[in-house]
Scaffold this motif. Structure first.
Motif, PDB file in Angstrom:
ATOM      1  N   THR A  98       0.473  -1.156   0.027  1.00  0.00           N
ATOM      2  CA  THR A  98      -0.291   0.019  -0.128  1.00  0.00           C
ATOM      3  C   THR A  98       0.685   1.669  -0.003  1.00  0.00           C
ATOM      4  OG1 THR A  98      -1.500  -1.610   1.103  1.00  0.00           O
ATOM      5  CG2 THR A  98      -2.007   1.089   1.519  1.00  0.00           C
ATOM      6  N   ALA A 102       1.460   4.494  -3.581  1.00  0.00           N
ATOM      7  CA  ALA A 102       1.428   5.182  -2.283  1.00  0.00           C
ATOM      8  C   ALA A 102       2.220   6.261  -2.857  1.00  0.00           C
ATOM      9  CB  ALA A 102       0.458   5.586  -1.301  1.00  0.00           C
ATOM     10  N   VAL A 361      -3.815   7.493   3.084  1.00  0.00           N
ATOM     11  CA  VAL A 361      -3.715   7.369   1.323  1.00  0.00           C
ATOM     12  C   VAL A 361      -4.168   8.639   0.734  1.00  0.00           C
ATOM     13  CG1 VAL A 361      -4.370   5.661  -0.747  1.00  0.00           C
ATOM     14  CG2 VAL A 361      -2.896   4.639   1.251  1.00  0.00           C
ATOM     15  N   THR A 362      -5.523   9.152   1.422  1.00  0.00           N
ATOM     16  CA  THR A 362      -6.373  10.065   0.982  1.00  0.00           C
ATOM     17  C   THR A 362      -4.944  11.230   1.078  1.00  0.00           C
ATOM     18  OG1 THR A 362      -7.182  10.078   2.673  1.00  0.00           O
ATOM     19  CG2 THR A 362      -8.772   8.551   0.904  1.00  0.00           C
ATOM     20  N   PHE A 365      -2.896  12.336  -1.571  1.00  0.00           N
ATOM     21  CA  PHE A 365      -3.654  12.253  -2.659  1.00  0.00           C
ATOM     22  C   PHE A 365      -4.435  14.385  -2.895  1.00  0.00           C
ATOM     23  CE2 PHE A 365      -5.727   8.177  -3.114  1.00  0.00           C
ATOM     24  CZ  PHE A 365      -4.592   7.356  -3.585  1.00  0.00           C
ATOM     25  N   ALA A 441     -12.983  12.541  -0.921  1.00  0.00           N
ATOM     26  CA  ALA A 441     -12.108  11.131  -0.552  1.00  0.00           C
ATOM     27  C   ALA A 441     -11.919  11.683   1.312  1.00  0.00           C
ATOM     28  CB  ALA A 441     -10.410  10.908  -1.236  1.00  0.00           C
ATOM     29  N   SER A 445     -12.501   9.272   5.122  1.00  0.00           N
ATOM     30  CA  SER A 445     -11.377   8.434   5.644  1.00  0.00           C
ATOM     31  C   SER A 445     -11.490   9.349   6.903  1.00  0.00           C
ATOM     32  CB  SER A 445      -9.551   8.916   4.894  1.00  0.00           C
ATOM     33  OG  SER A 445      -9.877  10.198   4.367  1.00  0.00           O
ATOM     34  N   LEU A 509      -4.177  13.816 -10.340  1.00  0.00           N
ATOM     35  CA  LEU A 509      -4.613  13.916  -8.867  1.00  0.00           C
ATOM     36  C   LEU A 509      -5.716  14.281  -8.509  1.00  0.00           C
ATOM     37  CD1 LEU A 509      -1.232  15.250  -7.247  1.00  0.00           C
ATOM     38  CD2 LEU A 509      -1.775  12.981  -6.843  1.00  0.00           C
ATOM     39  N   LEU A 512      -8.223  11.241  -8.312  1.00  0.00           N
ATOM     40  CA  LEU A 512      -7.975  10.184  -7.235  1.00  0.00           C
ATOM     41  C   LEU A 512      -8.444  11.096  -6.124  1.00  0.00           C
ATOM     42  CD1 LEU A 512      -4.032   9.373  -8.032  1.00  0.00           C
ATOM     43  CD2 LEU A 512      -5.926   7.876  -7.826  1.00  0.00           C
ATOM     44  N   SER A 513      -8.753  12.455  -5.796  1.00  0.00           N
ATOM     45  CA  SER A 513      -9.207  12.889  -4.375  1.00  0.00           C
ATOM     46  C   SER A 513     -10.276  13.089  -4.831  1.00  0.00           C
ATOM     47  CB  SER A 513      -8.876  14.852  -4.761  1.00  0.00           C
ATOM     48  OG  SER A 513      -7.193  15.022  -4.421  1.00  0.00           O
ATOM     49  N   GLY A 516     -11.088   8.918  -4.418  1.00  0.00           N
ATOM     50  CA  GLY A 516     -10.438   7.543  -3.068  1.00  0.00           C
ATOM     51  C   GLY A 516     -11.395   7.337  -2.613  1.00  0.00           C
ATOM     52  N   LEU A 519     -11.569   3.076  -1.904  1.00  0.00           N
ATOM     53  CA  LEU A 519     -10.755   2.425  -1.468  1.00  0.00           C
ATOM     54  C   LEU A 519     -11.038   1.864  -0.508  1.00  0.00           C
ATOM     55  CD1 LEU A 519      -7.538   4.226  -1.411  1.00  0.00           C
ATOM     56  CD2 LEU A 519      -7.882   2.391  -3.144  1.00  0.00           C
TER      57      LEU A 519
END
Lengths: 713, 489
Positions: A98, A102, A361-362, A365, A441, A445, A509, A512-513, A516, A519
């Protein structure tokens, strides 16, 4: 946690490549970079990093195919001293993979972004030769980070830990001899030193942890340590607490937690890609990774866990308040990073390892997105400034001193929404993700951390929720100050949008944001199940209040609503203060008056740096001065050497070696010896008369003496 | 004689055949550079073959020759020394108008003699090798004819060499008389049988005369007096080759014979060797101080170094230190070969023939004072010369220090502390005249005329680098020398 050596897929033998690909990249750049163009250098480094991501993905696939069984790939023998045997192994498990994904994923995007960013930066600073050096450092960082996350022992992890620290130092001080405007200054190198020295204190804690571990467990290999952990915890619980708390010192250094966080805001002296990659997305999360990695130890020491969680929570709130009072666009993000790292540390401290890793991870991003967008803003302003200087012509330029212009100061911005629309929208996405607005994201989280906190430690839940409120507020403040209202500086009025090479990685990015959160959606828990293969937590029976038992497919509506509403409220308040009536040039912060000394505190970072200076640095300098001046110079040199030793010697020589004894006695003896040798030499030389008969006679005499001796014996 | 006999001395055979062929081929070669190249090729081939033989242990020709670590080591060293002998000579011969093809053939023959010496396991072969290596050297010493000092050197060397050979052959005769054999293993067997009786004295005196004969070859005091005159008069490249090759061959014979055949004579001969070593070190170093000519100074330096190597011999009878003695002597020979070739190459670079003087005149540029200003004119050459001088003195960071260290250690382990003390003290004396060269090069004003020749420059540059670098990494060389310390017959 079993080493399934038997079922190793050939894929895993690729593992060492994650370190050696970036090393290859940097070597190629060192050797051939001098003859390559900027594009080639940048893309070479990016491809090296990109291939690392590919290998990481293959490893992830291999793990998935092997049902998440941990694989240890032996690579080389490193240290073998007596019973201590530390090989260099690559540990491929769901946790390390992981991290690899990242680091290399975000890292690659930032490499690409940096091609564009550094192209302009080196020109702005008038030193294009440093372009190559930047990418060499960047690749080195990726390699070191990979060593850190793939290490199979605390010592190997430490190698990477120190390695990334070195890269951080090198990159913070990248413009070591000039400030942001290219004027001669040592501010950046001082920032680099501050980061390095502060981290040394943390590293010392890490080392103490590793040494204690070796003393108690006889090993620093993850497998052996974790295997014996329960046994040792039963016999000597204090040892586990000591190790975990020593480790916490390391964490506070690397992951910028109270009390060692002070280096991170200064670290923004590095070029923006560095701030994004090292000081937001990856390196600073190493401490979070360390705690998650050491979960078997932390779960055995609940007291230490609570301390870790508390440190994280307090840092989250504390840093968030400071962020409110900052004017520099990157400083705000820096304190925001400290605050978010606090969320993660609090999470892993509480034992919510999955939530912590998820946020890690988030955050990678959206914080990378925010930093890089901030970089884009700064570049835009620099372009505007440059454009301006160009147009004003020479006569005006030479006449007056060039006005000191700080392209990172938000008070110089305003209205950039129109000048830099792409960057604006990207920034908005990053902000919403950071503020924790559904469905970005960060919402998922952060919500998971808050939910776990609510279940485990209500007081931490309250602190973190407050911090989340501040987070949304300072981000709102930033958005209004930077992008809305009217330009407060001519540079902002002439700012230009950044080229594609910069904005495209940002779009990735941004994507992903937004996405994310997928996930680890509540109820599905993809990341949770993935990490379960590595982190096996026992289920605790918790007696929860009724409102916490509600679950909408895993999502607790109370926690989610509270945090979302608070975030919206914070943004609304920030609009009231900064958005409704935008700042004008030269105007003081509107919060300054109503909050008074509280805002002064926020503005001045609660005077922590000044406090450290007064308590530690100045005392240290005092001691050093005492040692150097009083002990070494006055006592040792002036008194002992000059007075005692030299004085006695002179006195003795006056008495014992007066002129007569010295010249007539000793000199005469040595001169005589030299003369004697010379005279002997001249005599023997005269024997060498050139006649063969004399020479033969000498031989004959020699023979007679030898034979005579042998006969007489 | 079986094929395996021939195979065991293959490098030597190849060299001899090559030298004969070269002598003929040279008649048709106009350009002597080709001859030089062919000679070098032959030596390189020989060295390669010898290297390929390393590790083999056998005897051949009915025990007359031995192939063992000792022989392999020296059989690599001798051709390499020959190669350097060609490198320093090629340009010199041209420059001095004495470029004749025989030089290379003679050098090859002499080298072959030295290699035979390394193989010798029988006193007859030892004598054969001695003459085989010496006769070409006599001619080479006179090679600069009609230069008078060169002719004088050749004649002196020949007369005194013959004189010394007589002692060798007389010694061999006495040994044969006492033991009834000339084979080294036979002599050991005879001594161990213990049936010598009064002829034991004959054996001892025979061994002593043998020592005298080879003491002459290696230039030990008081059999050294030919050395300064011959080294001075002979063409400088020949001097370099002689100083390294002939000395090494002499020591090869002494080491082989004394260590394998005469350990039983330890009690009688050790005092003799002790005194010879002490005298040689002392006289060599003291007289060198008074020299103003660099060739003569280096000649005395060569005498002094024979004394250092002789020190190793005092341990020849002691079974505990015998292997170390051989190893440290061989190691020192390599050290001396490198340093000495380098120093001679520097001398050659400064030597010149005055065109106005007749061809019978001696060359000039050979006074130590002629080195004044070299530090400014040719910094690299001066630096290299400094390295050689330091190495000859035995100062760090040079191989000379390492070599001396091994020697002194062996001597002390053999219990001869006083000899080691003499060795150290005479080294101190030697610093005086070696460092004087350095002082002159750097601190005196002058404009020396030097010659730049690629192979000459190559020689001193490589020697200097090797002298420094090997001093940091001496273990491989020492391991090899130690392996060579184990002798079969």
């Amino acid at each position: 946690m079993l080493l399934s050596e038997t079922a190793i897929s050939p894929l895993f033998s690729l593992a060492p490549l994650i370190v050696f690909l970036p090393v290859l990249g940097l070597l190629l750049n060192i050797i051939f970079g001098g003859r390559m163009g900027e594009k080639a250098i940048g893309w070479l480094a990016s491809v090296a990093s990109g291939l690392t991501f590919v290998v990481s993905s293959l490893l992830a696939y291999g793990l998935w195919a092997a049902h998440g069984e941990t694989v240890v790939v032996p690579f080389a023998d490193w240290i073998t001293i007596g019973s201590l045997h530390i090989p260099w192994n690559f540990r491929v498990d769901t946790l390390s993979v992981t991290m690899m994904l990242a680091v290399s994923g975000v890292g690659t995007l930032i490499h690409i972004y940096a091609i564009g960013y550094m192209h302009e930066d080196v020109r702005f600073k008038n030193d294009p030769k440093r372009f190559r050096r930047f990418f060499v450092f960047l690749n080195l960082f990726i390699a070191m980070m990979m060593i850190l996350v793939s290490g199979d022992s605390y010592l190997m992890l430490f190698v990477g830990w120190e390695g990334v620290g070195l890269c951080s130092f090198l990159l913070i001080g990248f413009w070591y001899d000039m400030d942001t405007l290219g004027r001669p200054s040592w501010a950046n190198s001082n920032a680099a030193k501050k980061a390095f020295i502060t981290n040394r204190i943390g590293d010392f804690g890490f080392l103490l942890a590793a040494l204690t571990m070796f003393w108690a467990f006889g090993s620093v290999q993850f497998g052996e340590v974790f295997g014996k952990a329960e046994e040792i915890a039963a016999a000597q619980p204090a040892v586990i607490i000591a190790i975990t708390l020593f480790m916490l010192i390391g964490v506070t250094g690397k992951s910028a937690q109270i009390p060692l966080y002070v280096w991170l805001p200064d670290a923004m002296a590095g070029p923006t890609p560095v701030s994004a990659l090292i000081h937001a997305a990856t390196m600073v999360t190493a401490g979070v990774y360390l705690v998650a990695r050491s979960w078997p130890l932390y779960t055995l020491a609940p007291d230490a866990q609570y301390i870790v969680a508390m440190v994280g929570a307090v840092t989250a709130l504390f840093a968030a308040t400071i962020a409110v009072g900052q004017y520099d666009i990157k400083k705000v993000l820096a304190y925001s990073t400290i605050s978010q790292l606090g969320f993660m540390v609090a999470a892993v401290g509480m034992g919510a390892f999955v939530a912590g890793m998820f946020h890690l991870v988030t955050h990678a991003f959206f914080k990378a997105l925010l930093f890089l967008s901030a970089g884009s803003v700064i570049l835009g302003l620099e372009r505007g400034h440059h454009h301006l200087a160009h147009h004003k012509g020479h006569e005006e330029h030479e006449g007056k001193h060039e006005e000191v212009f700080d392209p990172g100061d938000m008070r110089n911005m305003g209205g950039l929404r129109k000048r830099m629309p792409v960057t604006f929208w990207l920034y908005i996405i990053g902000t919403l993700a950071l503020a924790g607005i559904f469905p970005f994201a960060g919402f998922w989280s952060k919500d998971e951390i808050l939910l776990d906190a609510a279940k485990l430690h209500p007081e931490i839940f309250i602190i973190l929720t407050t911090a989340a409120f501040f987070t949304a507020f300072y981000m709102g403040r930033q958005i209004w100050m930077v992008f809305f209202g009217e330009p407060r500086h001519e540079a902002a009025a002439h700012a230009e949008e950044s080229p594609k090479i910069i904005t495209v990685p940002l779009m990735v990015l941004a994507g992903l944001s937004v996405l994310g959160g997928a996930l680890n959606l509540p109820g599905v828990h993809t990341l949770g199940h993935w990490l379960e293969h590595t982190i096996e937590l026992a289920e605790h029976e918790l007696h929860l209040p009724a409102w916490l038992e509600i679950s909408w497919g895993g999502l607790n509506p109370v926690v989610a609503l509270v945090s979302t509403l608070l975030a919206l409220l914070a943004i609304y308040i920030s609009w009231l203060i900064y958005g409704r009536k935008p700042l004008t040039a030269g105007q003081k912060d509107p919060l300054k008056k109503p909050l008074g000394f509280i805002f002064t505190g926020m503005e001045n970072k609660w005077f922590v740096d000044e406090g450290y200076w007064a308590v530690f640095v100045n005392r240290y300098v005092d001691i050093a001065r005492f040692l150097a001046d009083v002990v070494d110079w006055r006592f040792w040199h002036d008194w002992f050497h000059d007075k005692v030793i030299a004085g006695t010697y002179v006195w003795l020589s006056h008495i014992a070696l007066n002129r007569y004894a010295d010249q007539k006695g000793i000199d005469a003896f040595f001169n005589g010896l030299g003369d004697l040798t010379k005279r002997l030499s001249a005599f023997l030389r005269r024997l060498q008369n050139g006649f063969v008969r004399s020479y033969a006679l000498a031989v004959m005499l020699g023979v007679i003496v030898i034979v005579g001796y042998l006969l007489m014996k | 004689m079986t094929p395996s006999d021939l195979l065991s001395i293959l490098p030597l055979l190849v060299l001899v055949v090559w030298a004969c062929a070269l002598l003929l081929v040279d008649l048709w070669l106009k350009r002597k550079g080709v001859t030089a190249f062919l000679a070098a090729l032959g030596l390189a081939l020989t060295a390669g073959l010898a290297l390929a033989q390393a590790g083999e242990e056998t005897t051949a020709f009915g025990g007359m020759v031995a192939l063992d670590g000792f022989a392999s080591f020296l059989n690599v060293l001798f051709p390499l020394s020959g190669l350097l002998g060609i490198a320093v000579a090629y340009g010199y011969l041209k420059r001095m108008n004495i470029e004749r093809g025989e030089y290379y053939s003679l050098l090859l023959f002499s080298t072959a003699g030295m290699m035979l010496m390394a193989h010798a396991a029988d006193l007859v072969v030892v004598f054969l090798a001695l003459e085989f290596l010496s006769l070409p050297l006599y001619v080479l010493a006179a090679f600069a004819r009609p230069r008078l000092d060169s002719e004088e050197a050749g004649l002196k060397y020949f007369l005194l060499g013959a004189f010394a050979s007589a002692f060798v052959i007389y010694g061999i005769a006495l040994i044969y008389g006492a033991t009834g054999t000339t084979s080294l293993s036979g002599i050991v067997a005879a001594i161990e049988a213990g049936s010598l009786g009064t002829s034991g004295l004959l054996l001892t005196i025979g061994a002593a005369l043998f020592l005298v004969g080879f003491g002459f070859k290696v230039a030990a005091v008081p059999f050294h007096m030919w050395t300064p005159d011959v080294y001075h008069g002979a063409p400088t490249p020949v001097t370099a080759f002689m100083a390294v090759g002939a000395k090494a061959a002499g020591f090869a014979a002494l080491l082989r014979v004394f260590v394998t055949a005469f350990p039983a004579l330890d009690a009688d001969l050790t005092p003799v060797v002790w005194v010879l070593a002490a005298l040689t070190m002392f006289v060599g170093n003291v007289v060198a101080i008074a020299q103003t000519n660099i060739k003569r100074m280096l000649a005395y330096s060569s005498i002094a170094h024979a004394g250092y190597i002789l020190m190793a011999f005092v341990a020849f009878g002691n079974p505990a230190t015998r292997a170390d003695a051989v190893a440290s002597a061989l190691f020192y020979l390599v050290t001396y070969a490198l340093t000495s070739y380098g120093a001679w190459a520097a001398v050659i670079a400064l030597e010149k023939q005055d065109p106005s003087a007749g061809s019978g005149q001696a060359a000039s540029g050979l006074e130590i004072n002629d080195f004044a200003g070299l530090g400014r004119r040719r910094p690299a050459l001066a630096a290299a010369m400094t390295v050689f001088m330091l190495s000859l003195t035995g100062m760090p960071p040079t191989l000379g220090l390492v070599g001396k260290f091994y020697l002194f250690r062996t001597v002390i382990e053999a219990g001869q502390v006083w000899l080691a003390v003499i060795g150290v003290l005479t080294s101190l004396i030697s610093a005086y005249y070696y460092l004087r060269v350095v002082v002159v090069m750097y601190m005196r004003e002058g404009a020396p005329e030097t010659t730049r020749e690629p192979w000459l420059d190559f020689t001193w540059a490589v020697s200097a680098l090797a002298t420094v670098i090997l001093s940091f990494l001496p273990m491989a060389l020492f391991a090899w020398a130690s392996a060579a310390g184990v002798m079969g017959f």
